[in-house]
Design a protein around this motif. Structure first.
Motif, PDB file in Angstrom:
ATOM      1  N   PRO A  30      17.086 -23.918 -14.041  1.00 38.91           N
ATOM      2  CA  PRO A  30      16.116 -22.827 -14.168  1.00 38.91           C
ATOM      3  C   PRO A  30      16.658 -21.694 -15.041  1.00 38.91           C
ATOM      4  O   PRO A  30      17.864 -21.556 -15.221  1.00 38.91           O
ATOM      5  N   PRO A  51       8.912 -27.981 -13.248  1.00 37.75           N
ATOM      6  CA  PRO A  51      10.170 -28.701 -13.465  1.00 37.75           C
ATOM      7  C   PRO A  51       9.966 -30.152 -13.884  1.00 37.75           C
ATOM      8  O   PRO A  51      10.700 -30.677 -14.718  1.00 37.75           O
ATOM      9  N   TYR A  75      12.083 -23.657 -16.759  1.00 38.44           N
ATOM     10  CA  TYR A  75      13.081 -24.712 -16.645  1.00 38.44           C
ATOM     11  C   TYR A  75      13.462 -25.232 -18.028  1.00 38.44           C
ATOM     12  O   TYR A  75      12.619 -25.371 -18.906  1.00 38.44           O
TER      13      TYR A  75
END
Length: 136
Positions: free
Chosen positions: A75, A106, A84
């Protein structure tokens, strides 16, 4: 007790005062009773942060075109929002690194890094466009 309103009428203040007080008493009776606060434990905060870190920092193995590859996701903060970065590389096959930055999801970050790797592999002639079609 009488008062003069802006319209010039005489009204009693007592009935209005009693209605305001009675509404306040009813609201106090209906309000939930406060529960005692839990004692502050630093362990709870550390545990919560560990759970977040476990879900945001990822590293693992995948197979691309029959080759061993690894991926990594981490992150980063941009404009006070969580984004991300991901990388995909296949160390025993090629030096190409597929990258993806600035994805808020993500999973999308990982798939975009994988697509970037495949695009670069096609450009280098390591795989054909037909083989790569499954990744698009």
């Amino acid at each position: 007790m009488a008062s003069t309103t802006p319209s010039g009428r005489n009204e009693s203040v007592l009935p209005r005062l009693l209605s305001v007080v009675s509404v306040g008493v009813v609201l106090l009776l209906l309000a939930p009773t406060p529960t005692p606060a839990k004692p502050f434990k630093i362990g709870d905060i550390i545990g919560a942060l560990a759970d977040v870190a476990k879900d945001t920092f990822q590293q693992g193995e995948i197979e691309l075109f029959g080759h061993y590859c690894i991926y990594r996701r981490e992150p980063h903060i941009k404009s006070l929002e969580l984004y991300y970065r991901s990388e995909v590389r296949c160390p025993g096959w090629t030096s190409i690194i597929g990258r993806s930055d600035d994805r808020q999801n993500p999973t999308h970050s990982e798939s975009e890094a994988e697509k970037d790797f495949v695009i670069k592999a096609v450009a280098k002639g390591l795989v054909t466009k037909e083989e790569a079609a499954a990744y698009f």
